[in-house]
Design a protein around this motif. Sequence first.
Motif, PDB file in Angstrom:
ATOM      1  N   PRO A 160       0.815  -1.211   0.000  1.00 19.55           N
ATOM      2  CA  PRO A 160       0.000   0.000   0.000  1.00 19.55           C
ATOM      3  C   PRO A 160       0.853   1.266   0.000  1.00 19.55           C
ATOM      4  O   PRO A 160       1.964   1.285   0.536  1.00 19.55           O
ATOM      5  CB  PRO A 160      -0.805  -0.111   1.303  1.00 19.55           C
ATOM      6  N   ALA A 161       0.324   2.327  -0.605  1.00 23.67           N
ATOM      7  CA  ALA A 161       1.063   3.600  -0.658  1.00 23.67           C
ATOM      8  C   ALA A 161       0.082   4.758  -0.625  1.00 23.67           C
ATOM      9  O   ALA A 161      -1.021   4.680  -1.173  1.00 23.67           O
ATOM     10  CB  ALA A 161       1.915   3.668  -1.923  1.00 23.67           C
ATOM     11  N   THR A 162       0.503   5.832   0.016  1.00 23.69           N
ATOM     12  CA  THR A 162      -0.285   7.061   0.009  1.00 23.69           C
ATOM     13  C   THR A 162      -0.064   7.788  -1.314  1.00 23.69           C
ATOM     14  O   THR A 162       0.838   7.443  -2.094  1.00 23.69           O
ATOM     15  CB  THR A 162       0.151   7.990   1.147  1.00 23.69           C
ATOM     16  N   LEU A 163      -0.870   8.815  -1.546  1.00 24.88           N
ATOM     17  CA  LEU A 163      -0.692   9.628  -2.747  1.00 24.88           C
ATOM     18  C   LEU A 163       0.711  10.231  -2.771  1.00 24.88           C
ATOM     19  O   LEU A 163       1.395  10.199  -3.805  1.00 24.88           O
ATOM     20  CB  LEU A 163      -1.756  10.731  -2.792  1.00 24.88           C
ATOM     21  N   ALA A 202       3.819  14.251 -11.485  1.00 23.00           N
ATOM     22  CA  ALA A 202       3.207  15.373 -10.773  1.00 23.00           C
ATOM     23  C   ALA A 202       2.036  14.896  -9.925  1.00 23.00           C
ATOM     24  O   ALA A 202       1.291  13.992 -10.330  1.00 23.00           O
ATOM     25  CB  ALA A 202       2.729  16.418 -11.780  1.00 23.00           C
ATOM     26  N   ARG A 203       1.870  15.521  -8.775  1.00 25.16           N
ATOM     27  CA  ARG A 203       0.814  15.100  -7.849  1.00 25.16           C
ATOM     28  C   ARG A 203      -0.584  15.101  -8.500  1.00 25.16           C
ATOM     29  O   ARG A 203      -1.323  14.111  -8.353  1.00 25.16           O
ATOM     30  CB  ARG A 203       0.835  16.010  -6.607  1.00 25.16           C
ATOM     31  N   PRO A 204      -0.965  16.158  -9.245  1.00 24.01           N
ATOM     32  CA  PRO A 204      -2.295  16.134  -9.877  1.00 24.01           C
ATOM     33  C   PRO A 204      -2.447  14.982 -10.877  1.00 24.01           C
ATOM     34  O   PRO A 204      -3.522  14.403 -10.998  1.00 24.01           O
ATOM     35  CB  PRO A 204      -2.381  17.489 -10.597  1.00 24.01           C
ATOM     36  N   ALA A 221      -4.823   7.704 -10.557  1.00 25.97           N
ATOM     37  CA  ALA A 221      -5.159   6.749  -9.494  1.00 25.97           C
ATOM     38  C   ALA A 221      -6.665   6.714  -9.267  1.00 25.97           C
ATOM     39  O   ALA A 221      -7.255   5.644  -9.068  1.00 25.97           O
ATOM     40  CB  ALA A 221      -4.433   7.113  -8.199  1.00 25.97           C
ATOM     41  N   SER A 222      -7.321   7.878  -9.347  1.00 28.28           N
ATOM     42  CA  SER A 222      -8.778   7.921  -9.175  1.00 28.28           C
ATOM     43  C   SER A 222      -9.476   7.153 -10.286  1.00 28.28           C
ATOM     44  O   SER A 222     -10.451   6.428 -10.045  1.00 28.28           O
ATOM     45  CB  SER A 222      -9.270   9.373  -9.162  1.00 28.28           C
ATOM     46  N   ALA A 223      -8.974   7.288 -11.517  1.00 27.17           N
ATOM     47  CA  ALA A 223      -9.554   6.554 -12.644  1.00 27.17           C
ATOM     48  C   ALA A 223      -9.336   5.054 -12.482  1.00 27.17           C
ATOM     49  O   ALA A 223     -10.232   4.245 -12.772  1.00 27.17           O
ATOM     50  CB  ALA A 223      -8.931   7.036 -13.955  1.00 27.17           C
ATOM     51  N   LEU A 224      -8.152   4.672 -11.992  1.00 30.23           N
ATOM     52  CA  LEU A 224      -7.860   3.248 -11.795  1.00 30.23           C
ATOM     53  C   LEU A 224      -8.716   2.668 -10.676  1.00 30.23           C
ATOM     54  O   LEU A 224      -9.117   1.503 -10.731  1.00 30.23           O
ATOM     55  CB  LEU A 224      -6.371   3.053 -11.493  1.00 30.23           C
ATOM     56  N   VAL A 225      -9.026   3.473  -9.658  1.00 28.95           N
ATOM     57  CA  VAL A 225      -9.940   3.033  -8.599  1.00 28.95           C
ATOM     58  C   VAL A 225     -11.340   2.829  -9.184  1.00 28.95           C
ATOM     59  O   VAL A 225     -12.023   1.836  -8.885  1.00 28.95           O
ATOM     60  CB  VAL A 225      -9.973   4.052  -7.438  1.00 28.95           C
ATOM     61  N   HIS A 226     -11.764   3.763 -10.032  1.00 26.65           N
ATOM     62  CA  HIS A 226     -13.097   3.670 -10.656  1.00 26.65           C
ATOM     63  C   HIS A 226     -13.255   2.354 -11.411  1.00 26.65           C
ATOM     64  O   HIS A 226     -14.317   1.717 -11.363  1.00 26.65           O
ATOM     65  CB  HIS A 226     -13.304   4.851 -11.602  1.00 26.65           C
ATOM     66  N   HIS A 227     -12.191   1.933 -12.094  1.00 26.79           N
ATOM     67  CA  HIS A 227     -12.241   0.698 -12.875  1.00 26.79           C
ATOM     68  C   HIS A 227     -11.783  -0.523 -12.081  1.00 26.79           C
ATOM     69  O   HIS A 227     -11.601  -1.595 -12.650  1.00 26.79           O
ATOM     70  CB  HIS A 227     -11.406   0.845 -14.147  1.00 26.79           C
ATOM     71  N   ARG A 249      -4.975   4.377   1.938  1.00 29.01           N
ATOM     72  CA  ARG A 249      -3.846   4.187   1.033  1.00 29.01           C
ATOM     73  C   ARG A 249      -4.300   3.439  -0.217  1.00 29.01           C
ATOM     74  O   ARG A 249      -5.267   2.683  -0.181  1.00 29.01           O
ATOM     75  CB  ARG A 249      -2.737   3.398   1.727  1.00 29.01           C
ATOM     76  N   TYR A 250      -3.579   3.660  -1.297  1.00 30.82           N
ATOM     77  CA  TYR A 250      -3.883   2.932  -2.531  1.00 30.82           C
ATOM     78  C   TYR A 250      -3.319   1.516  -2.463  1.00 30.82           C
ATOM     79  O   TYR A 250      -2.200   1.303  -1.969  1.00 30.82           O
ATOM     80  CB  TYR A 250      -3.293   3.665  -3.739  1.00 30.82           C
ATOM     81  N   VAL A 251      -4.104   0.562  -2.968  1.00 31.43           N
ATOM     82  CA  VAL A 251      -3.667  -0.834  -3.045  1.00 31.43           C
ATOM     83  C   VAL A 251      -4.129  -1.396  -4.395  1.00 31.43           C
ATOM     84  O   VAL A 251      -5.008  -0.827  -5.054  1.00 31.43           O
ATOM     85  CB  VAL A 251      -4.270  -1.696  -1.905  1.00 31.43           C
ATOM     86  N   ILE A 252      -3.543  -2.522  -4.795  1.00 33.38           N
ATOM     87  CA  ILE A 252      -3.971  -3.186  -6.019  1.00 33.38           C
ATOM     88  C   ILE A 252      -5.424  -3.621  -5.867  1.00 33.38           C
ATOM     89  O   ILE A 252      -5.822  -4.171  -4.838  1.00 33.38           O
ATOM     90  CB  ILE A 252      -3.082  -4.420  -6.315  1.00 33.38           C
TER      91      ILE A 252
END
Length: 248
Positions: free
Chosen positions: A29-32, A42-44, A50-56, A66-69
Amino acid sequence: MAHSILHSPSGIGVVDKSVMIMDALEAGPATLAQLVEVTGLARPTVHRLASALVHHRFLSRDVRGRYVIGSRMAELAQAAGSDQVVSAAGPILLKLRDATGESSQLFRRQGDSRICVASAERPIGLRDSIPVGTQLSMKAGSAAQVLLAWEDHDRLVEGLRDARFTPTVLAGVRRRGWGESLGEREPGVASVSAPVRGPSGRVLAAVSISGPIERLSRQPGRRFAHVVSAAAQQLTELVRKNPESDLQ
């Protein structure tokens, strides 16, 4: 210091950057902020991708944000491992057909449908056949029941919407370990199905027999569940000897 972890970019920027983000999460897991540091993006950009990858569902968020697979990766890996399940199913479906006198099939879920990925047809009675490649509803039929019964709560609720079967029916499938249907998908057709599981216990596919109610009777499970379940268990054991078939 930020650095790129992608060694051979494809030249398609948005894809390369998305892969960099997913590669960064291989380690856990990792934070933004951590993703920004590891990828050098770049952060944006990281936030948007990452938001798009979460959506899918390629990524998800854990309880700490935190983000995870995400679960989509496991689903795709499972699909990639399914060829071995399909090839192993051939002889088992033939034996099941010969033991029951009915057409036998192997179904896998694909989104909102189920696909017949292997079958053994009766030599006569072609009107009962379900050819390989046939796409059927996940809202009716014993194979749909079996493919849905052990899903997580959210997918269970979604799967039951407009379904011909009820939560009580799926509870019975989980309790017995097999499903049956009478005219649920098609008038006059009965079926019995049992789950094929991977090494992790996840349901990979459903082994089924189907035919006219007058042959299978109005209690097809009582007559055929034991032999259908035995075929599904045999395929499960073959998969467990080759764990790459359940790459989760």
